[in-house]
Enzyme design. Structure first.
Site: not given
Length: 585
Positions: A188, A384
């Site tokens: 991330k 995402s």
């Protein structure tokens, strides 16, 4: 004093009357004015420049004021592709000229346009291209042409792909402007620039794999169009062997090095136009608008709803550049309840955004697909939060160079306490309970507060992975292994089960019709945004002059840096966002 007040009131009243009259005249002229449709003359050539096309969908608005003054001009990329398809059988159109195309569209969108141009060529009509200079992305589109021209003083950029990530850790330490990061997932890396001064191995791994995958798609398409073997193309890229017009020609990337007048004369000759007469031209925008207004109405009873979700995901209504739960959920509900609508295609072009809003849209899709099939078509990005709202569809389509995945979440807490200390500012809190105080950027982050926030991030991550596992018929462990925020290209995503088919929007529409078991159908575009004229005024050119001025003064690259910092400052709550701002060059 009363006299002065009356004078001021009169002046204001006159000003308001003039403004209302001015806008009223413009509105009435736009609504009841003459037909602006440009006629298509015999033996015409479409001039293709997509500079004015920003999105797949130009948008529809319930308020007529917004429709009249919208910058989108009613033309989206999907309309352009439909127009190219119509041009195949238009006897007045003899060919397409890609002329100095300068577009901000992404590679997956260019792939859709390339496919449409390939299909157009099969009709026997020509596609030619000319440019003073070719950027690498522009050359990708132009390489589809039968004949490619390049200005003798121009250049062609062909060197492979790269991406640049900027890091801010030292800046934070020196300035005292600090970002507290709470995340799940080793990949991330949306927040990595605030934690490190260099790229992590995990981030470098995913960017390298992504760029190589996208380059494979781009170079394969160019190889096929130009009949140049892939090893040769890679050799050209490595050695910059197309950096001058003559080198580009010698290596087969362009056909003719000449000025634009020579190019136009060649088209005249092909069309058998003699003397000083010019050949007939029509811009792609005019031709598309003509196609929209003059195309025969499809009278089929069955409909496929095409819902466009474009931009970052935020709360509220949304618009053509922002995905809001208001417009998207309302569109899904309207399509679900409309008896004529037999299937729904959700076109997603988004790097993600608010996790809460993503979940609200996910739920609406979950309810909808129990009534009607929902097919997803991915554009440049469905990453995402963009993947969050895609994962439970009946079927998912993506282009090979679509960027998707990035299954992960994070939180950012701006903290200025180090800067405040440097400036001699001290902030203290008084509270009735241990956790009653709200987060303050001027107080060091409390470890207990950080633990609670991390708990929320973990909860949303687990929810996200669970939704993907259920939608894709995988186990939690299988999704977790390919999640961790990592991004994938469409061609990689299909191998690991995140995508079902490679294809564009029209492929997704055809599949929706197949699943719904209908042959005759028409498409209906959504959303219809509930925007007011006041909302539009805030985005009018005179309101955006500051942005244009700053961009001109400091340059495009520096402006993008400022915008990136502003984006992080605006992100409130837990985010399901693509791991970094990816600008592929």
């Amino acid at each position: 004093m009363k006299f002065l007040g009356n004078v001021i009131a009169t002046v204001i009243g006159i000003f308001v009357f003039i403004m209302l009259s001015f806008f009223g005249i413009i509105l009435l002229g736009a609504i009841f004015g003459g037909d602006d449709t440009v006629s298509v003359k015999k033996d015409s050539v479409i001039e293709l420049n997509l500079k004015e096309i920003k999105n797949d969908y130009a948008g529809k608005y319930k308020d007529p004021w917004v429709t009249v003054f919208s910058e989108q001009k009613g033309v989206g990329l999907s309309d352009v592709i439909n127009a190219i398809e119509a041009a195949k059988t238009d006897d007045n159109i003899k060919g397409i000229s890609i002329l100095n195309d300068e577009s901000s569209l992404g590679l997956a969108q260019y792939k859709d346009v390339r496919n449409a141009l390939e299909s157009f060529k099969k009709s026997g009509k020509f596609v030619w291209a000319y440019a003073n200079t070719y950027s690498q992305k522009e050359y990708y589109l132009n390489s589809v042409a039968n004949t490619i021209y390049l200005n003798p003083a121009g250049d062609l950029d062909f060197k492979g792909l790269s991406s640049e990530v900027m890091f801010f850790k030292d800046f934070q330490d020196k300035s005292g402007l600090h970002m507290e990061v709470i995340r799940h997932g080793k990949y991330k890396s949306a927040v990595e620039p605030f934690l490190e001064n260099k790229m992590s191995d995990a981030n470098r791994e995913q960017i390298t794999a992504l760029l190589n995958s996208i380059w494979t798609t781009v170079s394969t398409d160019i190889s096929k169009s130009r009949n140049i073997p892939l090893p040769k193309l890679n050799e050209i890229a490595n050695g910059l062997l197309a950096r001058t017009p003559e080198m580009a020609k010698n290596n087969g990337l362009v056909d003719i090095v000449a000025y634009e007048d020579v190019y136009h004369n060649a088209i005249k000759k092909a069309l058998k136009v003699t003397g000083d007469d010019d050949y007939n031209k029509i811009s792609i925008l005019d031709y598309t608008q003509n196609n929209i207004t003059t195309a025969l109405t499809n009278t089929a009873d069955n409909e496929i709803a095409v819902i466009y979700a474009q931009g970052e995901i935020e709360s509220g209504e949304g618009d053509v550049t922002v995905i809001g739960e208001g417009s998207i959920r309302r569109s899904l509900q309207e399509a679900r309840k409309d008896e004529d609508v037999k299937a729904i295609v959700l076109r997603i072009d988004s790097p993600g955004g608010s996790a809460l809003t993503s979940d609200l849209i996910w739920r609406e899709i979950e309810v909808t697909k129990k009534v009607k099939p929902v097919i997803v078509s991915m554009g440049n990005y469905a990453a995402s939060g963009g993947y969050y709202i895609a994962c439970n569809a009946n079927k998912i389509f993506a282009e090979k160079n679509t960027i998707t995945g990035s299954i992960g979440v994070f939180g950012i807490l701006p903290n200025f306490s180090p800067l405040a200390n440097k400036l001699g500012i001290n902030t203290e809190q008084v509270k009735t309970h241990d956790n009653s105080a709200n987060y303050s950027p001027f107080v060091p982050v409390d470890e207990k507060f950080k633990a609670f926030t991390l708990e929320g991030v973990e909860h949303i991550y687990n929810t996200f992975v669970t939704h993907v596992a259920q939608g894709r018929k995988m186990t939690f462990a299988q999704v977790d292994a390919i999640a961790q925020g990592r991004v994938w290209s469409g061609s990689e995503a299909i191998k690991i089960g995140l995508v079902d088919e490679i294809g564009g929007l029209n492929d997704a529409i055809a599949e929706a019709a197949k699943i719904a078991k209908i042959k005759d159908y028409r498409t209906q575009n959504y959303p219809e945004y509930e925007k007011t004229f006041g909302d539009l005024l805030s985005k009018m050119p005179f309101a955006q002059s500051k942005e244009a001025f700053i961009k001109e003064e400091i340059g495009e690259e520096n402006y993008m840096l400022i915008e990136q910092v502003k984006r992080f400052q605006k992100q409130q709550g837990v985010q399901a966002m693509m791991p970094f701002g990816l600008n592929i060059k």
